[in-house]
Motif scaffolding. Structure first.
Motif, short mmCIF file in Angstrom:
data_model
loop_
_atom_site.label_atom_id
_atom_site.label_comp_id
_atom_site.label_asym_id
_atom_site.label_seq_id
_atom_site.Cartn_x
_atom_site.Cartn_y
_atom_site.Cartn_z
N GLN A 12 -4.30 -23.68 46.99
CA GLN A 12 -3.65 -23.32 45.73
C GLN A 12 -3.49 -21.78 45.67
OE1 GLN A 12 -6.39 -23.43 42.55
NE2 GLN A 12 -4.96 -24.28 41.05
N GLU A 14 -4.04 -19.45 43.53
CA GLU A 14 -5.19 -18.66 43.07
C GLU A 14 -6.26 -18.54 44.15
OE1 GLU A 14 -3.98 -20.98 40.99
OE2 GLU A 14 -3.37 -19.82 39.22
N GLN A 17 -5.21 -16.03 46.71
CA GLN A 17 -5.40 -14.68 46.17
C GLN A 17 -6.86 -14.26 46.28
OE1 GLN A 17 -3.65 -15.00 42.32
NE2 GLN A 17 -3.88 -12.80 41.97
N LEU A 18 -7.73 -15.19 45.87
CA LEU A 18 -9.16 -14.90 45.91
C LEU A 18 -9.62 -14.65 47.34
CD1 LEU A 18 -11.89 -14.86 44.34
CD2 LEU A 18 -12.14 -17.24 44.97
N THR A 98 -8.72 -25.96 45.38
CA THR A 98 -8.20 -25.51 44.10
C THR A 98 -9.33 -24.87 43.29
OG1 THR A 98 -8.72 -27.58 42.98
CG2 THR A 98 -6.56 -27.44 44.02
N SER A 104 -12.34 -18.46 36.06
CA SER A 104 -12.20 -17.83 37.37
C SER A 104 -10.96 -16.97 37.49
CB SER A 104 -12.26 -18.88 38.47
OG SER A 104 -11.70 -20.07 38.05
N LYS A 105 -9.93 -17.28 36.71
CA LYS A 105 -8.73 -16.44 36.77
C LYS A 105 -9.04 -15.03 36.26
CE LYS A 105 -5.20 -19.84 37.03
NZ LYS A 105 -5.20 -21.05 36.21
N LEU A 108 -10.89 -13.25 38.87
CA LEU A 108 -9.99 -12.83 39.92
C LEU A 108 -9.32 -11.50 39.56
CD1 LEU A 108 -9.09 -14.24 42.49
CD2 LEU A 108 -7.16 -15.17 41.25
N LYS A 109 -8.89 -11.42 38.33
CA LYS A 109 -8.24 -10.22 37.84
C LYS A 109 -9.23 -9.05 37.90
CE LYS A 109 -5.31 -8.92 33.98
NZ LYS A 109 -6.13 -8.27 32.94
#
Ligand code: ADP
Ligand code: MG
Length: 615
Positions: A12, A14, A17-18, A98, A104-105, A108-109
């Motif tokens: 996924q 995200e 990205q992680l 996923t 978690s978003k 991540l930011k």
């Protein structure tokens, strides 16, 4: 999943990205990957222990519950195996492809933006598994679910965008994760390094951990021990273990009870509150045990919602082991447990506030939102919660806060009520009109900052037999002389002026009357008893359509030169007098913290300016 050749799947977005951040950044704390993988293994083992006790059908049911770590310095590998619940193919795709957790978003930011790359938080945001890629160039995972009909699976990834998944024969229950270490991470294939990390982060894992066959941890349920058998260090480490935290707790409560229920509990208040920084709503943090067996992790039932910041363990022998998680909500026993523990915890906080006021002040700064949430919503515990509230006041020293008890303790003789007033800051409150009468009579006023404070105090109505009264109430009963010495207007002129003002302001006000409370301000807006100006402001903010508030009582200060000049102006230039009256009203609304329509106001100001510049 089909055949054994394997299928390649994309992570996924995200997750990609992680992983990108995890793989390409340099971290000082990357050894925490081991803590995360051990914590996942321990979770999987807790679950199998519970399933077995609850009588579920379990594959390989006689396997010992343990975690084995094997390192190979020649091959540069580290593997970690557990005999936990394992995963089916579908679960694998779901859990490791996923991100399900809402927080978690945000994490991540935070990771992407911060320079320090504070990866330590990774476990708290439900993405701990991916930390393996900080040290591994390739991860292979073999797993077999406890479900009798399940297929074994092999999962591999290099962390770059995709993973492959295939069926695997001959696995026993549980999960094995093999890390092919990066060149710069070869130290993690040394048994001594691995043992040191386990001691540091994972000493409380309640299952044996073996490193190359040698057991390295001592298993202890410290919450069942006596307080004097547990060291300060053990408490701290335990806190870090159960809350995936790296900081030290602010408060700790370790207690046992025999009646009305047998309870062993170890509860912590963390050092900080991530919810207040916008990291999303905290998940409950207390695990429920019965005789050292985990019944439910992060249970929502054992403490009320508003104590979701508390971390720890509650163990009660009375709970039936096979209590289903669905039934927990309705269980009489569980609600009894919740009441007892909540009460005990609130008493503890009150004791801490007495014993260590400064530390409690820190707590209040970080966690007051939860106490207020409770005080506003939970009537069962309201009395205890109200004792925990802290405020600034007109007589509090800078940087110190007071309780309602302190306020009552120093009330003036003959003072009928406890007074409070809302405002955005001490300065704003002290510059406004509401305090004037209290200042002139030397009566203390509590400063509330948030509308929820006013809501709580209004709901509460009284404290220790003293009425709680908002200082913006229209019916303030302050006996004694009315302050100022200068003369106001003659009585008949006052009567006429009040009538004229009511006529001029029309529907906007319910009454206009002469003030006995004002000293320095020309006018003030007052609220009826069931609400306060700050609560009305809240309603204004919530109701998008606008600026309509219920008509209010306005008081004018007939000793004030503005009011006296207004009185004289009516006869000379009534149009200007009307404009002035409306402006005085709007100014009073602004002092009350209420929102006024800026368009009318700007128009009016220009008219006033024009007049002023003519002369
Ligand atoms: P979290 O542990 O907070 O859920 P992780 O990223 O560490 O987040 O793990 C994601 C999920 O993968 C876990 O919730 C669990 O369902 C699954 N998982 C990870 N490791 C294991 C394991 N050793 N055994 C069984 N399931 C696991
Ligand atoms: Mg985890």
């Amino acid at each position: 999943m089909s055949g054994t050749s394997g299928e390649t799947k994309e992570f996924q977005a995200e997750v990609k990205q992680l992983l990108d951040i995890v793989i390409n950044s340099l971290y000082t704390d990357r050894e925490i990957f081991l803590r995360e993988l051990i914590s996942n293994a321990a979770d999987a083992l807790e679950k199998i222990r519970y399933l077995k006790l609850a009588g579920s059908e379990v594959w390989d049911k006689d396997l010992p519950l343990e975690i084995s770590i094997n390192v190979d310095e020649q091959a540069h590998t580290l593997s970690i195996s557990d005999t936990g619940i394992g995963m089916t193919g579908d679960e694998l795709v779901q859990n490791l492809g996923t991100i399900a957790h809402s927080g978690s978003k945000v994490f991540l930011k935070h990771l992407a933006e911060s320079d320090s790359k504070d990866v330590n938080l990774i476990g708290q945001f439900g993405v701990g598994f991916y930390s393996a890629f900080m040290v591994a160039e390739k991860v292979t995972l073999l797993t077999r679910s406890y479900k009798p009909e399940a297929q074994g699976c092999r999962w591999t990834s290099e962390g770059t965008g995709s993973y492959t998944i295939s069926e695997e024969e001959g696995l026993s229950r549980g999960t094995k994760i093999i890390l092919h270490l990066k060149d710069n991470a070869r130290e993690f294939a040394k048994p001594d390094t691995v043992k040191r990390i386990i001691k540091q982060y994972s000493s409380f894992v309640p299952f044996p951990i073996l490193v190359n066959g040698e057991k390295v941890n001592t298993i202890q349920a410290i919450w069942t021990k006596n307080k004097n058998e547990v060291t300060e260090e053990e408490y701290k480490e335990f806190y870090k273990y159960i809350s995936n935290a790296y900081d030290e707790p602010l408060f700790r409560l370790h207690f046992s009870a025999d009646a009305p229920l047998s309870i062993n509990a170890l509860l912590f208040v963390p050092n900080d509150n991530f919810e207040r920084f916008g990291f999303g709503r905290l998940e409950p943090g207390v695990n429920l045990y019965c005789k050292k067996v985990l019944i439910q992790q992060q249970s929502e039932h054992i403490l009320p919602q508003w104590l979701r910041f508390v971390k720890g363990v509650v163990d009660s022998e009375e709970l039936p082991l096979n209590i289903s998680r669905e039934n927990m909500q309705d269980s009489v026993l569980v609600s009894k447990l919740r009441r007892v523990i909540t009460k005990r915890f609130l008493r503890f906080l009150n004791e801490q506030a007495e014993k260590e006021p400064e530390k409690y002040h820190q707590f209040w700064e970080r966690f007051s939102m939860f106490i207020k949430e409770g005080a506003a919503s939970d009537f069962t515990h309201r009395d205890e919660l109200v004792k925990l509230l802290r405020f600034e006041s007109s007589k509090s020293e800078p940087g110190k806060l007071i309780s309602l008890k302190e306020y009552v303790g120093r009330m003036k003789e003959g003072q009928q009520a406890i007074y409070y007033i809302n405002g955005p800051s001490r300065e704003a409150i002290e510059a406004g009109p509401y305090l004037e009468v209290f200042r002139s009579r030397d009566i203390e006023v509590i400063y509330t900052r948030e509308a929820v404070d006013d809501y709580i105090l209004t709901q509460l109505g009284e404290y220790e037999g003293k009425k709680l009264v908002s200082a913006d109430q229209e019916n303030l009963d302050l006996t004694g002389d009315d302050g100022g010495k200068e003369k106001g207007l003659p009585e008949d002129e006052v009567k006429e002026l009040l009538e004229w003002m009511k006529k001029t302001l029309g529907e906007k006000v319910s009454t206009v009357r002469e003030s006995k409370r004002l000293v320095d301000s020309p006018a003030i807006i007052l609220s009826p008893g069931y609400t306060t100006n700050s609560m009305e402001r809240m309603m204004q903010l919530v109701n998008k359509d606008g600026h309509k508030i219920a008509p209010k009582t306005m008081e004018i200060n007939t000793k004030h030169s503005i009011i006296q000049k207004l009185n004289a102006l009516i006869k000379k230039d009534e149009t200007l007098a009307q404009i002035a009256a409306e402006q005085i009203y709007d100014n009073a609304l602004i002092s009350a913290g209420l929102i006024v329509d800026p368009r009318d106001m700007v128009d009016r100001m220009y008219q006033i300016l024009e007049k002023a510049m003519e002369s």
